[in-house]
Every structure is written in structure tokens, then in C-alpha cells.
Design a protein around this motif. Structure first.
Motif, short mmCIF file in Angstrom:
data_model
loop_
_atom_site.label_atom_id
_atom_site.label_comp_id
_atom_site.label_asym_id
_atom_site.label_seq_id
_atom_site.Cartn_x
_atom_site.Cartn_y
_atom_site.Cartn_z
N UNK A 33 0.83 -1.22 0.00
CA UNK A 33 0.00 0.00 0.00
C UNK A 33 0.86 1.25 0.00
N UNK A 34 1.92 1.24 0.77
CA UNK A 34 2.81 2.40 0.81
C UNK A 34 3.39 2.66 -0.58
N UNK A 35 3.84 1.60 -1.23
CA UNK A 35 4.39 1.73 -2.58
C UNK A 35 3.31 2.12 -3.59
N UNK A 36 2.13 1.54 -3.46
CA UNK A 36 1.03 1.87 -4.38
C UNK A 36 0.68 3.34 -4.27
N UNK A 37 0.59 3.85 -3.07
CA UNK A 37 0.27 5.27 -2.87
C UNK A 37 1.34 6.16 -3.49
N UNK A 38 2.61 5.81 -3.30
CA UNK A 38 3.69 6.59 -3.89
C UNK A 38 3.65 6.51 -5.42
N UNK A 86 12.70 4.88 -7.96
CA UNK A 86 13.55 4.75 -6.78
C UNK A 86 12.75 5.03 -5.50
N UNK A 87 11.97 6.07 -5.52
CA UNK A 87 11.14 6.42 -4.36
C UNK A 87 10.11 5.33 -4.10
N UNK A 88 9.47 4.83 -5.15
CA UNK A 88 8.46 3.78 -5.00
C UNK A 88 9.09 2.52 -4.38
N UNK A 89 10.28 2.19 -4.80
CA UNK A 89 10.94 1.00 -4.24
C UNK A 89 11.35 1.27 -2.79
N UNK A 90 11.73 2.46 -2.46
CA UNK A 90 11.98 2.79 -1.05
C UNK A 90 10.69 2.60 -0.24
#
Length: 182
Positions: A51-56, A64-68
Motif C-alpha cells: 500500500x505504501x508503494x502503491x500510494x507513492x 527509486x522512491x516507490x521502491x523505497x
């Protein structure tokens, strides 16, 4: 090691390249260990990470940010008392200094939302006021990490993020072993 030769290190370097190329596979295996572990939250740790990655991703952040965002809690299984450090160490060779700091410090910043319920100082993040990563880490927690416990959220599957993970981890930026990876 004292008796090693350049030929020995050519062999070792070639082996390292193939081992390093399989890093995304090992990361994905470890990420899947978060599946099913809710820890009292309404979603398991893998769903929270997704969910954190999906939102980003939906906010048009770069890969890079999405993978973080995806890996920010990967350390939960081995680093119960310092999970951000584990995630930050995994990501450090592949991400910018700011993204690394966001992952490394997110636990303290996220504490703003709950530390006071545990008898802790919810403002521990203030020790970093003025640091270059401060506002970016506030934003990460507020927009992506804190709201990512919603059992009804339309969360993208891990397979969606796998190609991004492979691309980000194929390009180490910060490593003393750069010459071996090229």
C-alpha cells in the motif's frame, strides 16, 4: 587473503557479479516473509508495504522512491528494534542520499502518530529539524506510510513492483564495489 592473486580475484569478482544480480530475488523472498504477519494492525506487513508503494506510485513518484516505499519495512522480521536501519542498509547502494535518509529515519518520524500512546515523546523527529531530509520524511510518513493500513484500499500486487525493483537494484550508485559491478 594475504596470499590471493589478481587471478583469484578475477574468479571471485565474476562470482560476485552473478550473486549480486540475484539480489532482487533474495529481496523479494524476504519481502514475502511479511505476508500474514499483522502485528495487531488491520493489514499484514506485506500489504502495508504494498500500500505504501502503491500510494507513492499513484502519486507519480519515481521508481527509486516507490521502491523505497515498498522496502521501508522489510527489516521488520530481523530488526524488531531497528527495522528502518535494516531497510536503509539494503537500499543504500541504490538510492539517493535523501531517499536513504527517508527510509532510515521513517521510524522516528512515524512515531509522531503513536509514540505518545506508549509513553514516549512523539516529537523525537524534531531532533532532525533543519536537516535536508526533514520535510521529505514528514511527507513520506504523512502521505504514504501512515495511511497504508487500510484493508479496503485497492493495493497493487507485488508482481507489479517487481520490474521496478529489478531496475533500481541493477544500478548501484553508492558502493565501494562499483568497479566489480560494471
Amino acid at each position: 587473503m594475504q596470499e590471493s592473486t589478481a587471478d583469484d580475484w578475477k574468479i571471485i569478482g565474476d562470482e560476485f557479479k552473478s550473486y549480486a544480480a540475484a539480489l532482487p530475488d533474495r529481496v523479494l523472498v524476504h519481502l514475502r516473509l511479511l505476508d500474514g504477519d499483522c502485528g495487531g494492525f488491520p493489514v499484514d506487513r506485506l500489504t502495508h508495504s504494498l500500500q505504501t508503494a502503491t500510494r507513492a506510485y499513484r502519486d507519480k513518484r519515481d521508481e527509486e522512491y516507490v521502491i523505497c516505499a515498498l522496502l521501508h519495512d522489510i527489516g521488520d522480521t530481523l530488526g524488531s528494534f531497528n527495522h528502518p536501519d535494516i531497510a536503509a542498509a539494503i537500499l543504500k547502494p541504490f538510492v539517493s542520499a535523501e531517499n536513504h535518509a527517508i527510509v532510515e529515519k521513517h521510524g522516528i518520524f512515524q512515531g509522531y502518530y503513536f509514540f505518545h500512546h506508549l509513553g514516549m515523546n512523539r516529537n523525537l523527529r524534531d531532533q532532525f529539524a533543519g536537516e535536508s531530509f526533514y520535510n521529505a520524511t514528514l511527507e513520506f510518513c504523512e502521505k504514504y506510510d501512515a495511511p497504508a493500513f487500510d484493508p479496503d484500499y485497492d493495493t497493487l500486487p507485488l508482481e507489479f513492483f517487481e520490474p521496478m525493483l529489478r531496475r533500481v537494484m541493477a544500478r548501484p550508485k553508492n558502493t565501494i564495489y562499483k568497479s566489480v559491478t560494471e
